[in-house]
Design a protein around this motif. Structure first.
Motif, PDB file in Angstrom:
ATOM      1  N   ASP A  12       0.792  -1.241   0.000  1.00 37.88           N
ATOM      2  CA  ASP A  12       0.000   0.000   0.000  1.00 37.88           C
ATOM      3  C   ASP A  12       0.818   1.281   0.000  1.00 37.88           C
ATOM      4  O   ASP A  12       0.240   2.373   0.041  1.00 37.88           O
ATOM      5  CB  ASP A  12      -0.952   0.014   1.205  1.00 37.88           C
ATOM      6  N   PHE A  13       2.137   1.204  -0.047  1.00 38.06           N
ATOM      7  CA  PHE A  13       2.947   2.415   0.073  1.00 38.06           C
ATOM      8  C   PHE A  13       2.540   3.490  -0.930  1.00 38.06           C
ATOM      9  O   PHE A  13       2.338   4.651  -0.563  1.00 38.06           O
ATOM     10  CB  PHE A  13       4.439   2.106  -0.085  1.00 38.06           C
ATOM     11  N   ILE A  38      10.530   6.991   6.683  1.00 42.59           N
ATOM     12  CA  ILE A  38      10.608   6.734   8.127  1.00 42.59           C
ATOM     13  C   ILE A  38       9.233   6.387   8.674  1.00 42.59           C
ATOM     14  O   ILE A  38       9.054   5.380   9.372  1.00 42.59           O
ATOM     15  CB  ILE A  38      11.218   7.935   8.869  1.00 42.59           C
ATOM     16  N   VAL A  39       8.227   7.214   8.348  1.00 36.88           N
ATOM     17  CA  VAL A  39       6.879   6.961   8.863  1.00 36.88           C
ATOM     18  C   VAL A  39       6.348   5.643   8.329  1.00 36.88           C
ATOM     19  O   VAL A  39       5.765   4.845   9.080  1.00 36.88           O
ATOM     20  CB  VAL A  39       5.934   8.139   8.538  1.00 36.88           C
ATOM     21  N   TRP A  40       6.540   5.368   7.041  1.00 36.09           N
ATOM     22  CA  TRP A  40       6.057   4.111   6.463  1.00 36.09           C
ATOM     23  C   TRP A  40       6.731   2.916   7.155  1.00 36.09           C
ATOM     24  O   TRP A  40       6.070   1.921   7.463  1.00 36.09           O
ATOM     25  CB  TRP A  40       6.291   4.067   4.958  1.00 36.09           C
ATOM     26  N   ASN A  41       8.028   3.019   7.404  1.00 33.60           N
ATOM     27  CA  ASN A  41       8.718   1.925   8.080  1.00 33.60           C
ATOM     28  C   ASN A  41       8.220   1.737   9.510  1.00 33.60           C
ATOM     29  O   ASN A  41       8.153   0.602   9.998  1.00 33.60           O
ATOM     30  CB  ASN A  41      10.233   2.132   8.040  1.00 33.60           C
ATOM     31  N   ALA A  52      -1.540   1.808  10.720  1.00 31.05           N
ATOM     32  CA  ALA A  52      -2.308   2.618   9.768  1.00 31.05           C
ATOM     33  C   ALA A  52      -3.435   1.789   9.184  1.00 31.05           C
ATOM     34  O   ALA A  52      -3.291   0.590   8.937  1.00 31.05           O
ATOM     35  CB  ALA A  52      -1.415   3.144   8.648  1.00 31.05           C
ATOM     36  N   VAL A  53      -4.544   2.451   8.971  1.00 26.59           N
ATOM     37  CA  VAL A  53      -5.697   1.851   8.321  1.00 26.59           C
ATOM     38  C   VAL A  53      -6.054   2.741   7.139  1.00 26.59           C
ATOM     39  O   VAL A  53      -5.875   3.965   7.189  1.00 26.59           O
ATOM     40  CB  VAL A  53      -6.868   1.695   9.324  1.00 26.59           C
TER      41      VAL A  53
END
Length: 148
Positions: A12-13, A38-41, A52-53
């Motif tokens: 979903d990135f 960073i946030v995605w990791n 995250a949803v």
């Protein structure tokens, strides 16, 4: 218009990124590639509390996101959720996506404890506050921030 609400997955990135970028822009915060990664990791790291949803439309395109973390509620000796970020793209606003995202997070809070869900918003975010006032109790707590 029906929307699926689901946890963000590894694939979903590129659907998450434009939503997070628009969220950052709304709050006048620059998002560069490093910060996004960073946030995605954090989201994808099973040892990090951030989750995250996504709200996904009928074509499979993410149109909303909620980012949250499980937090202890020391006064009640339980756990709840702090909703850090909520964003719905402009074209999907008013369709129930924001409500559905918050309700999903609220259901998740019942899985982890009895602390419920807390969140903050900007004082001038009147559009969002109309929804929040329908779903939750406005508190009298005052938020403080101390820069690094």
């Amino acid at each position: 218009m029906a929307h699926e609400i689901r946890m963000a997955g590894d694939e979903d990135f590129f659907g998450w990124l434009p939503l997070f970028e628009a969220y950052c822009e709304f709050y006048e915060t620059e998002l560069d590639d490093a910060k996004a990664l960073i946030v995605w990791n954090w989201i994808r790291d099973e040892h990090d509390p951030l989750e995250a949803v996504l709200a996904v439309d009928e074509e499979g395109t993410p149109v909303g996101l909620a980012q949250f973390r499980i937090v202890p509620d020391t006064l009640q000796a339980t756990r709840g959720i702090h909703l850090d970020d909520l964003y719905v793209e402009t074209g999907a606003r008013g369709t129930g996506v924001g409500r559905a995202l918050i309700e999903f997070v609220h259901a998740r809070s019942r899985e982890v404890g009895t602390g419920g869900v807390t969140w903050i918003t900007a004082a001038d975010n009147a559009e969002a506050q109309r929804l929040y006032d329908e779903l939750a109790r406005r508190t009298t707590w005052v938020t403080y921030e101390m820069d690094a």
